[in-house]
Design a protein around this motif. Structure first.
Motif, PDB file in Angstrom:
ATOM      1  N   LEU A 152      -5.263  -1.310   6.103  1.00  0.00           N
ATOM      2  CA  LEU A 152      -5.349  -1.540   4.663  1.00  0.00           C
ATOM      3  C   LEU A 152      -6.700  -1.066   4.141  1.00  0.00           C
ATOM      4  O   LEU A 152      -7.741  -1.355   4.741  1.00  0.00           O
ATOM      5  CB  LEU A 152      -5.175  -3.031   4.347  1.00  0.00           C
ATOM      6  CG  LEU A 152      -3.850  -3.665   4.768  1.00  0.00           C
ATOM      7  CD1 LEU A 152      -3.841  -5.151   4.416  1.00  0.00           C
ATOM      8  CD2 LEU A 152      -2.675  -2.964   4.115  1.00  0.00           C
ATOM      9  N   ILE A 169      -6.100   7.320   1.757  1.00  0.00           N
ATOM     10  CA  ILE A 169      -5.123   6.223   1.785  1.00  0.00           C
ATOM     11  C   ILE A 169      -3.947   6.590   2.676  1.00  0.00           C
ATOM     12  O   ILE A 169      -3.440   5.759   3.442  1.00  0.00           O
ATOM     13  CB  ILE A 169      -4.652   5.897   0.354  1.00  0.00           C
ATOM     14  CG1 ILE A 169      -5.829   5.408  -0.498  1.00  0.00           C
ATOM     15  CG2 ILE A 169      -3.555   4.836   0.373  1.00  0.00           C
ATOM     16  CD1 ILE A 169      -5.523   5.352  -1.987  1.00  0.00           C
ATOM     17  N   GLN A 202       0.827  -1.206   0.000  1.00  0.00           N
ATOM     18  CA  GLN A 202       0.000   0.000   0.000  1.00  0.00           C
ATOM     19  C   GLN A 202       0.863   1.259   0.000  1.00  0.00           C
ATOM     20  O   GLN A 202       0.522   2.257  -0.658  1.00  0.00           O
ATOM     21  CB  GLN A 202      -0.919  -0.011   1.222  1.00  0.00           C
ATOM     22  CG  GLN A 202      -1.917   1.133   1.258  1.00  0.00           C
ATOM     23  CD  GLN A 202      -2.982   0.913   2.315  1.00  0.00           C
ATOM     24  OE1 GLN A 202      -4.005   0.295   2.063  1.00  0.00           O
ATOM     25  NE2 GLN A 202      -2.755   1.428   3.507  1.00  0.00           N
ATOM     26  N   VAL A 218      -7.713   2.152  -2.771  1.00  0.00           N
ATOM     27  CA  VAL A 218      -6.570   2.065  -3.682  1.00  0.00           C
ATOM     28  C   VAL A 218      -7.035   1.698  -5.088  1.00  0.00           C
ATOM     29  O   VAL A 218      -6.577   2.273  -6.083  1.00  0.00           O
ATOM     30  CB  VAL A 218      -5.543   1.040  -3.162  1.00  0.00           C
ATOM     31  CG1 VAL A 218      -4.442   0.806  -4.196  1.00  0.00           C
ATOM     32  CG2 VAL A 218      -4.920   1.523  -1.853  1.00  0.00           C
ATOM     33  N   GLN A 223      -2.730   4.534   5.899  1.00  0.00           N
ATOM     34  CA  GLN A 223      -1.357   4.033   5.991  1.00  0.00           C
ATOM     35  C   GLN A 223      -0.717   4.470   7.302  1.00  0.00           C
ATOM     36  O   GLN A 223      -0.018   3.687   7.957  1.00  0.00           O
ATOM     37  CB  GLN A 223      -0.540   4.545   4.798  1.00  0.00           C
ATOM     38  CG  GLN A 223       0.879   4.018   4.730  1.00  0.00           C
ATOM     39  CD  GLN A 223       0.945   2.558   4.330  1.00  0.00           C
ATOM     40  OE1 GLN A 223       0.012   2.019   3.752  1.00  0.00           O
ATOM     41  NE2 GLN A 223       2.048   1.901   4.647  1.00  0.00           N
TER      42      GLN A 223
END
Length: 609
Positions: free
Chosen positions: A206, A197, A165, A211, A201
């Protein structure tokens, strides 16, 4: 004899046993060093360790080190063999109290978001059965230990996912800087997704859906950007180059879509090998000629339909197993597997492994109803160990083919209620473990070299160095991972290959820059990689009829506003991303010149040919 002297006599040389039994997985010298350091930290010498101290070291330091070289199931098995040799009393665990189970449940909450992971649902079953066993006053040590093993597996999976990721996030940010000049609603959506995202992170979470959506947006925006460049240039070599980049984007997008489907339907591809063959055919075709969006959607639709069929088949199989096992005394292991299979199928995830293990237990009971052969619980345990061997073999090149006949024979024996000796199968795996451990060491050495050599060229401008920098960050993260899954190892290998290619390009650019510096002085180096020309390089003096635009990045400050404005701003944005400061271009009817001054302002001139 004094009791202390008696104990010292009994334990003398005890630390040599792990060296003898584990020397094929870890070098004897490395293992002796681990034992020495661990003993020193506990205030004893290796020769003075008692069985309890050595047991603790084996379960902690040695087990952790083994997992860097071999899969966790094999590491656990080999450590257990050493513990058995030490003493049966030291192998057995004391019953765990409520606090241990409470702590496990608290740890398990970290993974509640990942309900589609098989480990999550099995852990759910383990915790439920552990509470029942505890209320009945039975020992739950084995269940708690399995729960801890499952959380360790999920933590590894989470860490591997976070590395991927982070790499995706870096690529999304790089692409965003190229397309933000489009200023559309899609660009703003992409900006929002990148922020989401990034936050996930930071929190160690996740978010694969975000994504995927961001990737889809970047594909659309990059294609729009390149297409607008083609439109603005009209024709010629530059336009052909832009068109080639559009085709490359389409090919890249098709391959990403296929890889995403492979990951989403991984469990289905294992039970339907013909679908795996079709996927590989599609991947090969896409590498040559991009598939259309309709073809890709049709393929994923087929996978969803087949998945629905297999889910119905497995639900029927689970109902049959529940009926057949209901009249038998169900141990904790059988109940855990039944619960895990039920949770998985209810959530739309295949429960292939759990059903196979339960099928083995049923076969053992049916083959030996009088109890003369394997019990259902023993059959289940043997079946799960067989699955561990099979899963491990899938991750090792050549191991699955070599083990196939041995696995089939063992499965047949278990189905007939006969005990099996799995030592030969583990022995085959161990022969492949050495190669895997050496490969990992080689990967780590290559990663260290790439990162070190990148530091020497990181000061250069240009897309090559920027991409290499992002890969170097990924390699650092991959290097820090402990034991890797097959997927993570494949990504590690791909990152290494890509980084080595870019490093060679960056080093060539650096050598060229050094040559220019030696010839023209240090001032030449700073601008060497910032000047690229598209098309012819002749100097063109603007004519009195020239049209002039002034831009700051993607913002038009002055000049005509017509159909060429958007492609022009996109082109300047792309030039800045490539560290280009000067352009000379020709189209069918015009000469173009663009130059950026020290303040970052662009002046673009267009004259008729």
């Amino acid at each position: 004899m004094d009791s202390a002297v008696h104990m010292a006599t009994m334990t003398a040389g005890l630390h040599q046993l792990p060296v003898k039994m584990l020397g094929d997985l870890i070098s004897p010298r490395a293992l002796e060093r681990i034992l020495q350091d661990a003993a020193t930290s506990r205030g004893v010498t290796p020769g003075g360790m008692d069985p309890q101290t050595l047991e603790d070291i084996l379960k902690r330091e040695v087990f952790k080190r083994l997992q860097l070289s071999v899969p966790a199931p094999l590491a656990k098995r080999r450590v257990s063999e050493v513990l058995t040799e030490l003493s049966r009393s030291t192998q057995e665990r004391a019953p765990l109290n409520d606090a241990a189970l409470d702590g496990l449940e608290e740890h398990a909450r970290r993974f509640t978001l990942y309900f589609d992971w098989p480990e999550t649902q099995r852990l759910r079953g383990v915790l439920g059965v552990a509470r029942q066993e505890q209320e009945a006053g039975r020992d739950i040590a084995a269940l708690v230990q399995e729960g801890r093993d499952l959380t360790a597996q999920m933590d590894r999976r989470l860490q591997e996912g976070l590395v991927v990721q982070a790499q995706d996030l870096a690529e999304l940010r790089a692409i965003f800087t190229r397309v933000q000049g489009l200023g559309s609603r899609e660009v703003r959506r992409l900006d929002t997704l990148i922020a989401q995202i990034d936050e996930a992170q930071t929190q160690g979470t996740l978010v694969p859906s975000e994504v995927d959506r961001a990737r889809a947006l970047t594909y659309t925006l990059r294609k729009l950007l390149e297409s607008s460049v083609v439109q603005g240039l009209g024709g010629g070599d530059s336009a052909e180059g832009a068109q080639a980049r559009v085709l490359e984007l389409e090919r890249e997008h098709a391959l990403q879509t296929i890889s995403a489907a492979e990951q989403e339907f991984a469990a289905l591809l294992l039970v339907r090998p013909e679908l795996r063959e079709q996927l590989e055919t599609l991947r090969g075709d896409s590498a040559q000629r991009p598939l259309t969006a309709q073809a890709l959607e049709s393929w994923t639709g087929t996978l969803r339909a087949v998945l629905a069929e297999v889910l119905n088949e497995q639900r029927a199989e689970l109902s049959s197993l529940e009926r057949d096992l209901s009249g038998q005394p169900a141990g904790a292991g059988v109940r855990v597997s039944l619960d895990a299979a039920r949770h998985l199928l209810d959530g739309g995830t295949l429960a292939t492994d759990e059903l196979r293990a339960l099928g083995t237990a049923r076969g053992a009971l049916q083959a030996s109803p009088d109890g003369a052969g394997l019990s259902g619980e023993a059959g289940l345990h043997a079946g799960r160990e067989l699955l561990d061997i099979e899963r491990t073999a899938r991750d090792l090149p050549g191991a699955a083919a070599e083990l196939a006949p041995l696995l089939a024979a063992a499965q047949t024996a278990l189905a007939q209620g006969r005990p099996v000796d799995l030592d030969a199968l583990w022995g085959v795996l161990e022969r492949h473990m050495g190669a895997a451990a050496q490969e990992r060491e080689s990967f780590d050495d290559r990663a260290d070299r790439i990162v070190a050599e990148y530091d020497a060229v990181r000061g250069l401008a240009g897309e090559t160095t920027q991409r290499l920098g992002r890969l170097a960050d990924t390699l650092r993260a991959q290097r820090r991972l402990g034991p890797m899954s097959a997927t993570a190892r494949a990504r590690y290998a791909q990152t290494l290959n890509d980084a080595e290619t870019l490093l060679a390009e960056a080093q060539a650019e650096y050598r060229a820059a050094q040559e220019v510096t030696a010839t023209f002085g240090n001032d030449a180096l700073s601008g060497l990689l910032g000047v690229f020309e598209f098309g012819a390089l002749e100097e063109e003096e603007p004519t009195p009829a020239a049209e002039v635009w002034t831009l700051q990045g993607c913002m038009l400050l002055s000049g005509p506003k017509d159909e060429i404005t958007v492609p022009l701003t996109n082109l300047i944005t792309l030039a800045e991303d490539m560290s280009v400061t000067e352009l000379t271009m020709h189209s069918a009817g015009y000469h173009w010149k663009a130059q950026q001054d020290a303040q970052g302002l662009w002046q673009v001139t267009r004259t008729r040919r």
